[in-house]
Design an enzyme around this catalytic site. Structure first.
Site, PDB file in Angstrom:
ATOM      1  N   GLU A  43       0.824  -1.211   0.000  1.00 26.19           N
ATOM      2  CA  GLU A  43       0.000   0.000   0.000  1.00 26.19           C
ATOM      3  C   GLU A  43       0.858   1.260   0.000  1.00 26.19           C
ATOM      4  O   GLU A  43       0.534   2.240  -0.663  1.00 26.19           O
ATOM      5  CB  GLU A  43      -0.965   0.000   1.193  1.00 26.19           C
ATOM      6  CG  GLU A  43      -2.124  -0.958   1.038  1.00 26.19           C
ATOM      7  CD  GLU A  43      -2.965  -0.658  -0.201  1.00 26.19           C
ATOM      8  OE1 GLU A  43      -3.010   0.511  -0.633  1.00 26.19           O
ATOM      9  OE2 GLU A  43      -3.567  -1.587  -0.746  1.00 26.19           O
TER      10      GLU A  43
ATOM     11  N   CYS B 111     -12.507   3.005 -15.464  1.00 21.68           N
ATOM     12  CA  CYS B 111     -12.971   4.382 -15.268  1.00 21.68           C
ATOM     13  C   CYS B 111     -11.747   5.283 -15.080  1.00 21.68           C
ATOM     14  O   CYS B 111     -11.572   5.925 -14.050  1.00 21.68           O
ATOM     15  CB  CYS B 111     -13.915   4.468 -14.067  1.00 21.68           C
ATOM     16  SG  CYS B 111     -14.852   6.009 -14.040  1.00 21.68           S
TER      17      CYS B 111
ATOM     18  N   CYS C 268     -15.927   3.368 -21.140  1.00 19.96           N
ATOM     19  CA  CYS C 268     -17.313   3.093 -20.747  1.00 19.96           C
ATOM     20  C   CYS C 268     -17.880   1.874 -21.461  1.00 19.96           C
ATOM     21  O   CYS C 268     -18.716   1.158 -20.899  1.00 19.96           O
ATOM     22  CB  CYS C 268     -18.174   4.329 -21.002  1.00 19.96           C
ATOM     23  SG  CYS C 268     -17.571   5.792 -20.115  1.00 19.96           S
TER      24      CYS C 268
ATOM     25  N   TYR D 214      -5.853   6.753   4.472  1.00 17.71           N
ATOM     26  CA  TYR D 214      -6.007   5.806   3.375  1.00 17.71           C
ATOM     27  C   TYR D 214      -5.316   4.480   3.716  1.00 17.71           C
ATOM     28  O   TYR D 214      -5.906   3.405   3.606  1.00 17.71           O
ATOM     29  CB  TYR D 214      -5.440   6.367   2.054  1.00 17.71           C
ATOM     30  CG  TYR D 214      -5.305   5.251   1.062  1.00 17.71           C
ATOM     31  CD1 TYR D 214      -6.420   4.799   0.367  1.00 17.71           C
ATOM     32  CD2 TYR D 214      -4.090   4.564   0.896  1.00 17.71           C
ATOM     33  CE1 TYR D 214      -6.328   3.708  -0.481  1.00 17.71           C
ATOM     34  CE2 TYR D 214      -3.994   3.483   0.057  1.00 17.71           C
ATOM     35  CZ  TYR D 214      -5.119   3.052  -0.635  1.00 17.71           C
ATOM     36  OH  TYR D 214      -5.027   1.962  -1.451  1.00 17.71           O
TER      37      TYR D 214
ATOM     38  N   CYS E  18     -17.380  -1.068 -19.382  1.00 20.95           N
ATOM     39  CA  CYS E  18     -17.676  -0.880 -17.954  1.00 20.95           C
ATOM     40  C   CYS E  18     -18.919  -1.660 -17.527  1.00 20.95           C
ATOM     41  O   CYS E  18     -19.970  -1.562 -18.182  1.00 20.95           O
ATOM     42  CB  CYS E  18     -17.881   0.606 -17.667  1.00 20.95           C
ATOM     43  SG  CYS E  18     -18.196   0.918 -15.924  1.00 20.95           S
TER      44      CYS E  18
ATOM     45  N   CYS F 246     -24.671   4.311 -14.783  1.00 20.79           N
ATOM     46  CA  CYS F 246     -23.722   5.386 -14.470  1.00 20.79           C
ATOM     47  C   CYS F 246     -24.385   6.767 -14.564  1.00 20.79           C
ATOM     48  O   CYS F 246     -24.882   7.166 -15.634  1.00 20.79           O
ATOM     49  CB  CYS F 246     -22.543   5.309 -15.437  1.00 20.79           C
ATOM     50  SG  CYS F 246     -21.369   6.664 -15.225  1.00 20.79           S
TER      51      CYS F 246
ATOM     52  N   ASP G 239      -9.065   5.913  -2.658  1.00 22.55           N
ATOM     53  CA  ASP G 239      -7.902   6.524  -3.303  1.00 22.55           C
ATOM     54  C   ASP G 239      -8.413   7.306  -4.511  1.00 22.55           C
ATOM     55  O   ASP G 239      -9.623   7.433  -4.724  1.00 22.55           O
ATOM     56  CB  ASP G 239      -6.862   5.453  -3.690  1.00 22.55           C
ATOM     57  CG  ASP G 239      -7.321   4.576  -4.844  1.00 22.55           C
ATOM     58  OD1 ASP G 239      -8.523   4.639  -5.220  1.00 22.55           O
ATOM     59  OD2 ASP G 239      -6.487   3.833  -5.392  1.00 22.55           O
TER      60      ASP G 239
HETATM   61  S1  SF4 Z   1     -19.680   4.066 -17.438  1.00 23.57           S
HETATM   62 FE1  SF4 Z   1     -19.356   5.536 -15.790  1.00 23.57          FE
HETATM   63  S2  SF4 Z   1     -18.302   4.395 -14.195  1.00 23.57           S
HETATM   64 FE2  SF4 Z   1     -18.114   3.211 -16.084  1.00 23.57          FE
HETATM   65  S3  SF4 Z   1     -16.176   3.875 -17.030  1.00 23.57           S
HETATM   66 FE3  SF4 Z   1     -17.799   5.149 -17.875  1.00 23.57          FE
HETATM   67  S4  SF4 Z   1     -17.794   6.961 -16.565  1.00 23.57           S
HETATM   68 FE4  SF4 Z   1     -16.723   5.358 -15.433  1.00 23.57          FE
END
Ligand code: SF4
Length: 312
Positions: free
Chosen positions: A52, A208, A215, A135, A218, A224, A153
């Protein structure tokens, strides 16, 4: 009269957060998480703590070889505490921000003297260790001891900011509200919560990402808030990466490399040879001494802290 049209809004309360967001991230993590050695359930809390501290401000691929070498040499906190702080600085090599090596040595010393050489498992006790901030204490409690704590973080702050709050969060600090929001996303079961903390971090690091979030890949793109709001730009000025060439940091790095690569004290001449500009060189050397990363052992002679003095 023109009627006003309400645009998409960011979730305002915990009740607005899509309930399956954490589940989707956990499912993604199961498949996509990197196989990093400090995530192995068999590694010690000391090994997690070392990872860490090394990972703050340094990419994984640079940390990996130093982390392995460090734990080969110092598999426990008492093993490090038994050696001079200068050896920690020497072993730190070129990871950057070498004050972290001194912090680790201070932490190892406190763990040895106050906790019998074992990393404490209570957040309050972790927070009392020198060199362990909010943290790090939360990360060790979650990742080494599988406890339920919000661990935030820059990657988590960015991911949660976008996915939940609909904001491109550029802040570098963590507020009480951030902790409450991230904690509200964690499952109740401590083991699963610890895994979710790691999963949020991993998604922020791999998907992200700061400039161009991926996205399409994701797992929470359907939920989102930032995407739903049309991907609004970040508030305030964007943070530019700091330059390195020509800075005092670069000079400090070169001076420290001379001390590190020597078995003992070095004369000023050897330090003078690595940077032409005397005022900047002296300022950088003074900074190393002030930070405890170097000591003047005789007029014009410098060493890492704890290195044998001339004639020893
Ligand atoms: S959909 Fe939203 S959470 Fe996922 S990578 Fe894109 S901006 Fe980030």
């Amino acid at each position: 009269m023109a009627s006003s049209v309400a645009g998409p809004r960011a979730p305002q309360t915990v009740a607005d957060i899509p309930p399956t967001l954490t589940g989707a991230v956990l499912d993604w993590y199961e498949i996509c998480a990197r196989d990093l050695p400090w995530r192995d359930r068999r590694v010690s809390p000391w090994a997690v703590l070392v990872s860490e501290i090394m990972l703050q401000q340094t990419p994984v691929n640079r940390v990996l070889p130093v982390w392995h070498a460090w734990l080969d040499r110092w598999p426990t906190a008492p093993a490090l505490a038994a050696e001079p702080a200068g050896e920690a600085v020497r072993m730190w090599g070129r990871l950057g921000y070498p004050r972290r090596a001194l912090r680790l040595h201070q932490t190892a010393t406190a763990v040895t003297e106050l906790h019998g050489g074992r990393i404490p498992d209570e957040l309050d006790q972790l927070l009392k260790l020198p060199g362990v901030g909010t943290y790090t204490a939360r990360a060790v409690a979650a990742f080494a001891f599988r406890q339920r704590h919000a661990v935030i973080d820059v990657n988590v702050r960015r991911f949660v900011g976008r996915a939940v709050s609909g904001r491109d969060d550029q802040r570098t600090t963590t507020s009480r509200r951030d902790l409450e929001l991230v904690e509200s996303l964690l499952p109740d079961d401590p083991q699963t919560a610890a895994r979710a903390s790691a999963a949020f971090m991993e998604l922020g690091a791999l998907v992200c990402i700061a400039r161009t979030p991926r996205c399409d890949a994701c797992p929470v793109r359907q939920k989102c808030a930032w995407l739903r709001m049309g991907s609004p730009p970040a508030d305030g000025p964007s943070r530019r990466p700091q330059g390195y060439a020509g800075t005092d940091r670069q000079v400090r790095g070169r001076l420290l490399a001379v001390l590190r690569e020597s078995d003992g004290p070095v004369h000023q001449d050897s330090l003078d040879a690595v940077w032409d500009e005397p005022a900047q060189r002296n300022r950088a050397l003074g900074g190393l001494v002030d930070d405890g990363l170097a000591v003047m052992v005789a007029p014009g002679v410098y060493a890492l802290p704890g290195d044998p003095a001339i004639g020893d």
